[in-house]
Design an enzyme around this catalytic site. Structure first.
Site: not given
Length: 436
Positions: A84, A278, A391
């Protein structure tokens, strides 16, 4: 549908035979084998074959770099292995900001790791406890050879504690505490535990007082990935006014209080805490993978640590004064810089070189800083613009690739979506319009 037989002797087949069998069993096309062949490594394949079982190819992930991590006044460039792109971007952005505001201040609180020998015995554990000195002397003697090298490096067995397993009658454990120097120490710990297990039950069964209370029986011996005494702390702090670059449309003071509210929610609400943590592990896992450590063990131990109060909570805490922003991360990290993949994987060696060949304690502090950087960026985005804007902009390249965009189309898309919300359907529509 015809029932297929169980595959026997799969590990004994050659690589080509394994692939052919799988293709036939799953009715796969020849492209499956072509893809596997494409990612074989021309020089290092025999090494990779030895790392795992039934290896038929390699699964590549990007090896990325996040610069400008100022940790205890020393500047690092961090290797990050992750799929990512926003994780690397977020880490790099936060690192640069904090490098100009004092950097990450870290310290290792302790490095103790745990192993457990479980046994059944009907006797009173207090009677065994009374003979602990004699038993410990025996157990240290039987592991003397196995611990010699570790003791020479400043590690070894450092403590013993008897415990009864809650809600399990007559089931006990000997909790053994270890220091493992620069290694993660899993194999070392398990070897010591197994060497101690038989002498432990023999000690009980051969003692005239203890054996009258019943016969002891060994159940199992294994290290614990819960290491609440192998803990590192990472802290960032700055004047509240210095937060202006992250505050968006809010004043720095408003931003700081919104940030605190977000952290307080994660401290008190488990649903939010899981996602909050997370975000920490986005950075931690990327660095753990790059340095050849066991991210499953790190995750399991830290998640248990987050629940130590009886409720799952944030691994971070925050303090605001009238003028100061102080943010702290504390978590267990049982990791190493020698042993395992660190000795054999070429990219792990490169990662360690990049980090300056750190000790295990130094690596704990570097890893914690990566977690702090990613969490800080995530919370900052959440309480200002929202998480999706940045993102999805970074995800745009992946969407374009999946839609077989040409280089010219990608360039046009980057301009089109610079100030427009990115979604799969929006990109799909844009490409359709381009092609028409």
């Amino acid at each position: 549908m015809q029932k297929q037989s169980i595959i026997k002797g799969f590990s004994k087949l050659s690589r080509e035979e394994k692939i052919r069998l799988v293709i036939e069993r799953r009715n796969l096309g020849e492209q499956f084998e072509a893809d596997l062949n494409r990612y074989l490594h021309p020089q290092q394949q025999s090494l990779f074959n030895d790392i795992s079982e039934n290896t038929v190819s390699n699964y590549y992930l990007p090896f990325s770099l996040a610069p400008n991590f100022l940790i205890n006044d020393k500047l690092y460039i961090l290797p990050m292995v992750i799929e990512e792109s926003s994780v690397v971007a977020a880490a790099s952005k936060a690192a640069a900001f904090w490098a100009n505001n004092g950097g990450f201040k870290t310290r290792v609180i302790n490095t103790l790791k745990n192993g457990q020998i479980f046994f059944k015995w009907d006797g009173n554990l207090k009677d065994l406890e009374a003979k602990k000195v004699k038993l410990v002397t025996l157990l240290l003697e039987v592991t003397k050879e196995a611990t010699s090298n570790m003791r020479a490096r400043g590690g070894g067995i450092v403590g013993f504690e008897f415990k009864t397993i809650d809600d399990m009658e007559h089931t006990h454990q000997l909790l053994v505490k270890f220091k493992t120097a620069n290694s993660m120490g899993a194999n070392f710990i398990n070897t010591c535990l197994e060497q101690m297990s038989t002498p432990l039950v023999d000690f009980i069964n051969n003692d005239n007082e203890l054996n009258q209370q019943g016969k002891a029986e060994h159940v199992m011996s294994i290290l614990s990935n819960y290491t609440p005494e192998c803990v590192v702390e990472c802290k960032v702090s700055c004047p509240i006014e210095a937060l202006l670059p992250y505050s968006g449309t809010f004043s720095p003071k408003e931003f700081a209080h919104r940030f605190k509210t977000a952290v307080d929610i994660a401290t008190n609400d488990p649903y939010r805490a899981v996602t909050h943590n997370k975000g920490i592990f986005n950075g931690i896992d990327a660095l753990i993978l790059a340095t050849g450590n066991d991210f499953r063990a790190v995750e399991a131990g830290a998640q248990a640590y987050a629940s130590r109060s009886g409720q799952y909570r944030s691994l971070t805490s925050i303090e605001l004064t009238d003028n100061e922003f102080i943010y702290t991360l504390k978590l267990p990290l049982a990791i190493g810089t020698v042993g395992g993949l660190t000795n054999i994987h070429p990219m792990v060696k490169s990662a360690m070189e990049l980090l300056g060949k750190p000790s295990a304690e130094e690596l704990m502090q570097i890893v914690a800083s990566a977690g702090m950087a990613n969490n800080y960026s995530a919370i900052s985005a959440l309480v200002t613009t929202g998480i999706q804007k940045g993102h999805m902009q970074l995800h745009l390249t992946n969407i374009l690739t999946s839609l077989d965009a040409t280089e010219k189309e990608k360039a046009k898309a980057m301009i089109q979506f610079a100030n427009q919300a990115v979604s799969y359907s929006a990109v799909q529509s844009f490409l359709k319009a381009c092609r028409n």
